[in-house]
Design an enzyme around this catalytic site. Structure first.
Site, short mmCIF file in Angstrom:
data_model
loop_
_atom_site.label_atom_id
_atom_site.label_comp_id
_atom_site.label_asym_id
_atom_site.label_seq_id
_atom_site.Cartn_x
_atom_site.Cartn_y
_atom_site.Cartn_z
N ASP A 142 -20.35 27.87 1.70
CA ASP A 142 -21.12 29.03 2.13
C ASP A 142 -20.38 29.65 3.31
OD1 ASP A 142 -23.64 30.69 2.29
OD2 ASP A 142 -23.73 29.74 4.27
N ASP A 144 -20.51 32.16 6.46
CA ASP A 144 -21.41 32.89 7.36
C ASP A 144 -20.57 33.65 8.39
OD1 ASP A 144 -23.47 33.86 8.85
OD2 ASP A 144 -24.28 31.94 9.47
N GLU A 146 -20.46 36.48 10.44
CA GLU A 146 -21.58 37.30 10.90
C GLU A 146 -21.26 38.79 11.02
OE1 GLU A 146 -24.82 36.30 12.21
OE2 GLU A 146 -24.60 34.26 11.47
N TYR A 221 -33.96 38.37 9.10
CA TYR A 221 -34.64 37.98 10.35
C TYR A 221 -33.76 38.44 11.51
CZ TYR A 221 -31.84 33.91 8.83
OH TYR A 221 -30.84 33.09 8.33
#
Length: 380
Positions: A142, A144, A146, A221
């Site tokens: 995965d 990430d 950002e 979120y």
């Protein structure tokens, strides 16, 4: 008795249709929604991995693996390797569980741009990422990253070329995973966590990148973060105002759909923690009002078991499908997900044919209030 030809033809057609329906084989059942838990190993050893309710999960994304010298790097190798072993042991309780390494995160995204700058760089990064999977018998990668193409955290390296290199990074990792599949006969996943804002779409090629990805996990979120800004929902399903640009999970999903990501690859994010603000007064219970400063939120178990019995009152925003807490004496506003709001998100996932939900982060709700609500909703 003789029947008219039209009657005979109609009767024959009806019989043929009935027979066809009787022998029609049902199609494959729709896949069950995925439930992906981010489990933090960046603090060191996972406190009690045996307490993780893996029977209610489909995937665990282990956070995080660093990016160092152009390679996927186990900065905390001593504890990471123990955590890998303990997480793999949970498959005795859920043999279908998949465990992925999540590379990057907010604090460790600053070196992605350099790591994927050239074909040679990308090959090295892909090889070292997949080598961790091979070595520790895990199930996928995965990513990430950002903030491709934009500053993000202070000190992040970023370039306009990140837009194309983001896609090429996944191409390289997928090729390396394909080689591992030929070597072992297994199946390995490639997923990514993505920001929920329009900026992320504008600085990536999601229509091209998604071709290499199994899931696109939208971090729906942190739409609002603690500070002196506006105190509003940070993980709302819909907008709470008439502002057509207000951030929400629904709007994030629409961004990615329009960018070319198929619905069946999109995973919606749930927050297992709250964010808080101090307000100057009690106007509108703080919702969408100017804050004075940030205030402590905390994990959902804390919010439910402690704050809600200590002067905080829960309120529900019908428009946003989101809860919030308000302390009228201290003028503190806290935004979060609760059992009702995650049910709303799960229903949205089912209604719109999305892949499922993911959440950050497991240890924020050790009593499993929110995971229980997700599991119950998906298994009705």
């Amino acid at each position: 008795m003789r029947y008219p030809a039209k009657t005979i033809i109609a009767a024959s057609a009806a019989l043929l249709l009935t027979a066809a329906m009787a022998f029609k084989r049902p199609g494959p059942p729709a896949p069950k929604p995925v439930v992906i838990a981010y489990v933090g190993g960046f603090r060191g050893l996972i406190a009690d991995p045996d307490a993780i309710e893996v029977e209610k999960l489909t995937h665990i994304n282990y956070a995080f693996v660093d990016v160092k010298n152009g390679q996927a790097w186990l900065t905390n190798e001593k504890t990471d390797t123990v955590n890998f072993r303990r997480l793999n042991a949970l498959k005795t309780r859920n043999p279908a569980l998949k465990i992925l390494i999540s590379i990057g995160g907010w604090a460790w995204s600053e070196n992605f741009s350099d790591a994927v700058l050239t074909p040679e760089n990308r090959a090295l990064f892909a090889h070292t990422s997949v080598d961790i999977i091979r070595k520790y018998r895990l199930d996928g990668v995965d990513i990430d990253w950002e903030y491709p193409g934009v500053p993000g955290e202070e000190g992040n390296v970023y370039r306009p070329e990140d837009k194309q290199h983001y896609t090429l990074m996944f191409q390289a990792i997928r090729a390396s995973l394909d080689s591992l599949e030929k070597e072992t006969g297994g199946k390995y996943l490639l997923t990514t966590a993505v920001g929920g804002g329009k900026y992320f779409i504008e600085h990536t090629e999601m229509d091209k990148a998604q071709q290499y990805l199994d899931f696109v996990n939208i971090m729906s979120y942190d739409y609002k973060t603690n500070g002196t800004g506006i105190a509003g929902h940070h993980t709302n399903l819909y907008g709470s105002t008439k502002d057509s640009t207000e951030a929400s999970a629904d709007r994030s999903v629409q961004y990615f759909l329009r960018a070319g990501v198929p619905a069946h690859k999109i995973v919606m994010g749930c927050a297992f923690y709250g964010r808080g603000w101090q307000l100057p007064d009690g106007h509108k219970r703080g919702l969408n009002q100017q804050a004075v400063k940030g205030a402590r939120g905390g994990g959902y178990t804390r919010l439910k078991d402690s704050l809600m019995t200590q002067g905080y009152k829960r309120h529900w925003d019908k428009r946003a499908k989101a809860p919030y807490l308000w302390n009228r004496d201290q003028h503190i506003f806290i935004t979060y997900d609760d059992e009702r709001s995650v049910r709303e998100k799960c229903r949205y996932v089912k209604k719109h044919g999305l892949a499922g939900v993911m959440f950050w982060e497991y240890s924020s709700d050790p009593k499993g209030y929110l995971l229980g609500s997700i599991h119950k909703t998906f298994n009705k």
